[in-house]
Design an enzyme around this catalytic site. Structure first.
Site, PDB file in Angstrom:
ATOM      1  N   SER A 191       0.823  -1.208   0.000  1.00  0.00           N
ATOM      2  CA  SER A 191       0.000   0.000   0.000  1.00  0.00           C
ATOM      3  C   SER A 191       0.856   1.257   0.000  1.00  0.00           C
ATOM      4  O   SER A 191       2.053   1.229   0.294  1.00  0.00           O
ATOM      5  CB  SER A 191      -0.938  -0.001   1.208  1.00  0.00           C
ATOM      6  N   ASN A 192       0.219   2.382  -0.295  1.00  0.00           N
ATOM      7  CA  ASN A 192       0.910   3.659  -0.368  1.00  0.00           C
ATOM      8  C   ASN A 192       1.368   4.110   1.018  1.00  0.00           C
ATOM      9  O   ASN A 192       0.740   3.801   2.029  1.00  0.00           O
ATOM     10  CB  ASN A 192      -0.025   4.706  -0.984  1.00  0.00           C
ATOM     11  N   SER A 193       2.441   4.887   1.047  1.00  0.00           N
ATOM     12  CA  SER A 193       2.983   5.359   2.324  1.00  0.00           C
ATOM     13  C   SER A 193       2.001   6.219   3.101  1.00  0.00           C
ATOM     14  O   SER A 193       2.100   6.331   4.331  1.00  0.00           O
ATOM     15  CB  SER A 193       4.273   6.147   2.081  1.00  0.00           C
ATOM     16  N   CYS A 194       1.028   6.843   2.398  1.00  0.00           N
ATOM     17  CA  CYS A 194       0.069   7.711   3.085  1.00  0.00           C
ATOM     18  C   CYS A 194      -0.791   6.915   4.066  1.00  0.00           C
ATOM     19  O   CYS A 194      -1.302   7.478   5.051  1.00  0.00           O
ATOM     20  CB  CYS A 194      -0.810   8.461   2.089  1.00  0.00           C
ATOM     21  N   THR A 246       0.957   1.249  -5.501  1.00  0.00           N
ATOM     22  CA  THR A 246       1.957   2.167  -6.047  1.00  0.00           C
ATOM     23  C   THR A 246       3.032   1.435  -6.835  1.00  0.00           C
ATOM     24  O   THR A 246       3.452   1.883  -7.900  1.00  0.00           O
ATOM     25  CB  THR A 246       2.603   2.970  -4.905  1.00  0.00           C
TER      26      THR A 246
END
Length: 511
Positions: A191-194, A246
């Site tokens: 998953s995305n770092s956000c 991503t």
């Protein structure tokens, strides 16, 4: 500046934008600057006297643009697209010119109501479940956030507060701080770092569960993690799934994740920041499976919908859960239509109080392109990625590391990671195209994402020629290196031999 001068400045600025975008292929996509180069060209204080706008545009051309990475260039192939269009650019100009802050309905009724309309337009265009529409009877609806990061944070915070309230009722013997200390959330290691950052901001750990070999997070992995944590006394809160990761644009298995979340009363949020645009295509209908069972989802319009950053759509199955979590009222914010059915005060759906009139640029973009134009844009990205994929397959020196997904192709040079790393280094030094590197299972690879305002087949061919030419050059230099090393060794050996002879002669002369 009076309105006559403003008109001149405005006309000149539009011409500046047109010239910049129409000639963007002539610029290196990456800048040739070093840290502080731009800072050192600018004054240290605000000018005491007004400066003419022509001087400002001149500095923009000669100081600012040389220090930019050109995201609208078709040679920008890093990350994911951050697109724009003529309609969106004009929309942004009009937003600034009109200058309203629509945090409540009464502050600018049209600001709120236009957002209700365009969010329903978009939900229908993407074929989302009816309960996400404002026009449908029920508590669901859509809102425009600034970014996917904001949307994910809203979902995480709302889920956290709902879990705390639920547990206080279920376990009244526990204090609120005891409950908060037991909360746990989940996502994929792809998953995305956000998402991880949202956990940090929410003071709630987010476990990044290992995805399967195909980079997909499935219900079995989530179920095992939840059962372990429940046995350890923890309280599962939310799972953030991804459609379009991503690294490789992989799609988590929403249906199996939904089954686990329903069983354990866990909020399921879907981050479809990139892949959400493909929901509109019948040939990508599989991506929509399970969306009728999620609590919330987000999609970035600035990735596929030709609306410039910042503009992220978020839909909620039950917006009341967010409103109840975020509602902070003051007497100066109240108005007589507060609580009116189907007319939300969007300040309760977001982190900040103030709101930009983003719906205006969405409305203008959708009207100037139409649904047909939007679908054609998504399909063009898919077709161009297929063109690049075929070029990779036709060259035996390269290999794909994941299936092509929408406008993204993940590939690498065969052999050691160092070859791919050196290839990217050469490409970055030349600044003709821009890609980034990723890694999975110990293998480094390059991500080629179709981006830019108006990419064409010739741009894909340009990028491929640059890539394969640099690999050819890299291999040639690698082949020459052993010969050069051998020659250097022979020279060193001869030098050592001559040095020995010279020492012998010196000793003889001394005797």
């Amino acid at each position: 500046m009076d309105f006559d001068e403003f008109r001149e400045f405005g006309h000149a600025s539009i011409e500046f934008i047109i010239n910049y975008l129409s000639n963007i292929r002539d610029r290196d996509v990456l800048p040739s600057v070093v840290p502080h180069e731009v800072i050192n060209q600018l004054p240290r204080q605000i000018p005491e006297q007004p400066e003419h706008w022509r001087h400002i545009l001149n500095d923009l051309e000669h100081i600012i643009l040389p220090g930019l990475t050109h995201w609208q260039s078709p040679y920008f192939n890093a990350f994911f697209p951050s697109s724009t269009s003529a309609g969106s650019i004009i929309g942004e100009l009009l937003i600034a010119g009109i200058g309203v802050l629509g945090f409540s309905w009464i502050c600018s009724p049209a600001c709120t109501e236009l957002e209700v309309v365009v969010m329903d337009w978009l939900a229908k265009f993407l074929k989302l479940p009816a309960h996400f529409l404002h026009e449908t009877e029920g508590p669901g609806g859509g809102v425009i956030q600034g970014s996917a990061s904001e949307a994910v944070l809203v979902a995480v915070l709302a889920a956290r507060e709902q879990a705390v309230r639920r547990e206080r009722e279920r376990q009244p013997e526990l204090s609120e701080s005891d409950i908060r200390g037991k909360l746990i959330a989940y996502s994929s290691d792809q998953s995305n770092s956000c998402i991880e950052k949202a956990g940090v901001l929410a003071a709630m750990p987010i476990k990044l569960l290992p995805a399967s070999e195909d980079l997909v997070l499935r219900g079995a992995a989530l179920k095992a993690a939840i059962e372990r944590d429940v046995a350890a006394g923890l309280i599962p809160v939310i799972c953030v799934a991804t459609l379009g990761t991503t690294g490789t644009c992989a799609y988590d298995d929403i249906e199996s994740l939904a089954s686990v979340c329903e069983e354990h009363n866990v909020w399921l949020h879907v981050d479809a920041a990139y892949a959400g645009g493909a929901f509109a295509l019948d040939e990508c209908a599989d991506l929509r499976r399970g969306l009728d069972r999620v609590d919330s989802l987000n999609f970035n319009l600035h990735k596929f919908m030709l609306v410039n950053f910042d503009c992220a759509a978020m839909w909620l199955r039950d917006a009341n859960k967010v409103v109840d979590s975020f509602n902070v009222d003051r007497i100066y914010l109240k108005h007589k239509y507060e609580g009116c059915t189907q007319i939300p005060d969007f300040r309760h759906w977001q982190i900040p109080l103030g709101r930009r009139f983003r719906a205006l640029k969405v409305w203008i973009t959708f009207r100037t392109l139409g649904a047909e134009g939007l679908r054609a844009h998504v399909r063009k990205h898919i077709d161009l990625a297929a063109q690049f994929e075929n070029l990779v397959k036709a060259d035996s020196r390269f290999e794909l590391v994941a299936p092509r997904a929408l406008g993204l192709v993940c590939f690498r040079a065969k052999g050691d990671n160092e070859i791919t790393s050196q290839l990217l280094h050469r490409l970055m030094e030349r600044k003709k195209i821009y890609m980034v590197k990723a890694e999975h299972g110990g293998r480094q690879f390059l991500r080629f994402a179709v981006c830019g305002m108006d990419p064409k087949p010739a741009d894909i061919q340009f990028a491929w020629t640059e890539i394969e030419t640099q690999l050819t050059q890299l291999n040639l230099e690698a082949d020459q290196q052993p010969l050069e090393n051998r020659k250097a060794g022979e020279i060193a050996e001869l030098t050592q031999h001559l040095t020995g002879l010279q020492l012998q002669m010196d000793e003889t002369l001394q005797r």
